[in-house]
Design an enzyme around this catalytic site. Sequence first.
Site, mmCIF file in Angstrom:
data_model
loop_
_atom_site.group_PDB
_atom_site.id
_atom_site.type_symbol
_atom_site.label_atom_id
_atom_site.label_comp_id
_atom_site.label_asym_id
_atom_site.label_seq_id
_atom_site.Cartn_x
_atom_site.Cartn_y
_atom_site.Cartn_z
ATOM 1 N N LYS A 120 0.969 -1.298 0.109
ATOM 2 C CA LYS A 120 -0.003 0.163 -0.575
ATOM 3 C C LYS A 120 0.827 1.511 0.310
ATOM 4 O O LYS A 120 0.714 2.018 -0.291
ATOM 5 C CB LYS A 120 -1.103 -0.329 0.732
ATOM 6 C CG LYS A 120 -1.418 -1.053 1.081
ATOM 7 C CD LYS A 120 -3.124 -0.531 1.876
ATOM 8 C CE LYS A 120 -3.590 -2.058 1.557
ATOM 9 N NZ LYS A 120 -3.559 -3.207 1.230
HETATM 10 C C1 LIG Z 1 -4.264 -4.291 1.236
HETATM 11 C C2 LIG Z 1 -3.685 -5.976 0.949
HETATM 12 C C3 LIG Z 1 -3.795 -7.039 0.137
HETATM 13 C C4 LIG Z 1 -5.529 -6.608 -0.948
HETATM 14 O O1 LIG Z 1 -4.907 -6.028 -2.256
HETATM 15 P P1 LIG Z 1 -6.666 -5.383 -2.519
HETATM 16 O O2 LIG Z 1 -6.475 -3.814 -3.567
HETATM 17 O O3 LIG Z 1 -7.206 -4.763 -1.719
HETATM 18 O O4 LIG Z 1 -6.630 -6.407 -3.447
HETATM 19 C C5 LIG Z 1 -3.191 -8.008 0.002
HETATM 20 N N1 LIG Z 1 -1.550 -8.081 1.154
HETATM 21 C C6 LIG Z 1 -1.672 -7.247 1.574
HETATM 22 C C7 LIG Z 1 -0.785 -7.416 2.267
HETATM 23 C C8 LIG Z 1 -2.417 -5.745 2.249
HETATM 24 O O5 LIG Z 1 -2.157 -5.147 2.305
#
Ligand SMILES: *Cc1c(COP(=O)(O)O)cnc(C)c1O
Length: 477
Positions: A120
């Site tokens: 993120k």
């Molecule tokens: C947010 C997240 C996901 C999922 O990603 P999306 O964009 O919501 O599909 C997967 N793995 C981790 C570690 C995350 O923080």
Amino acid sequence: MRYVSTRGDQTERRFCAILLEGLAPDGGLYLPTHYPQVDDATLTRWRGLYGNGQAGGYADLAFEILSLYIDDIPADDLRALVRKTYTKAVYGSDAIVPVRRLAGDLHIQALSNGPTLAFKDMAMQLLGHLFEYELARRGETLNILGATSGDTGSAAEYAMRGKRGVRVFMLSPHGRMSPFQQAQMFSLQDANIHNIAIDGVFDDCQDIVKAVSNDLAFKRAQKIGTVNSINWARLLAQVVYYFAGYFQVTTTNDQKVSFAVPSGNFGNVCAGHVARLMGLPIARLVVATNENDVLDEFFRTGRYRVRGSAETHETSSPSMDISKASNFERFAFDLLGRDGARVARLFGPALVQDGGFQLDADDTARIAGFGFASGRSTHADRLATIRQCWADHQDMVDTHTADGLKVAREHLQPGVPMLVLETALPAKFAATIEEALGRPPLRPAGLDGIEALPKRFIRMPVDVAQVQAYVARHCAD
Ligand SMILES: *Cc1c(COP(=O)(O)O)cnc(C)c1O
């Protein structure tokens, strides 16, 4: 470039108009009116820009891609913003998203070397700079209110810390995040970051945020905003690393690659969908889910069955514990020929009332044409994958990446490199690593002892009025 809603409102808006907004007024999500096409010559030029991941290459690539979608920020300003964002100092290497080979055609693309050790950061760090820039240009301020179970909240706080014109109020369930995640968030001492630990579960936190956001008078008076995963700028920032991954495992543009993406809200893999429609030679986009398999079910059957919170499992890949994938509507819009009226019918109030929908055979058959495939992974799969990867390759993967790796193996095609997106580092999920390997996870240098740092947070009961009073008091700081 202009943006329209997925639910039929044809009002065309520019990038900066939707940057600070969440949903479109009709309840839809914003998408560009079209996807700019990347021809062979452009792809070759971008390959040269990124090079072998040389210094500044990723930022130059990001500038090229973002410029196709953002025409209301002067080019020099946009270039300066991406150069500030994608640096070796922040991401640990010039490549920013380095790919490593596990075995044969199987690779891991590291997206988790930013400040909070989850992918993120890739988008949120850019969002922090974009917000600061646009708010200053307008002479406005914004107060971001959010709820987190871990990854989103910390990425938002590390992106917005110290930014002018922005405050963050982040609710988290008291005592329920991993000690590492809690330390990451609560050790921030920046005056514009407010951690509110709620005596409840994650759903309580989310309900408070919803209640505050539904109080329109309060929302307007206190300039409340969000940074959730439906934000188009976040999705756009993620498109860049699909190109950077492609360049690292190919030498010519006639080669295809596949990506396996640990998925929850469908934001990450939706960026891959955009890259593919721009012309990046992607063979397959493999959606990996955990026990919360609403997306896997859809890609196998055309049935989208949202689950209530009672049916949402708490798993050892917690950032994928999602029962209604908020970005999925964007893909549905493209799949259904951009028929906004139909998307509005499927995703409007009926979605919750009917518990989902089933596409007819024709529409279901069209899914494969968009390159999608899917699979699911369970706690036992996760443990086995973490163990096998450590034993065979001396490579330690986190629980979410393990889900991606498990499903990736089911979709390998001879001669097509498969890139598993590493969405977090194992240090964030120590308990499951201990369970799998009988040893603590590796931890990046500089984060030893983070749990012992002074913590800055305020504790509150599940009480909307108290949260509102706190926000109102500190908005005037
Ligand atoms: C947010 C997240 C996901 C999922 O990603 P999306 O964009 O919501 O599909 C997967 N793995 C981790 C570690 C995350 O923080």
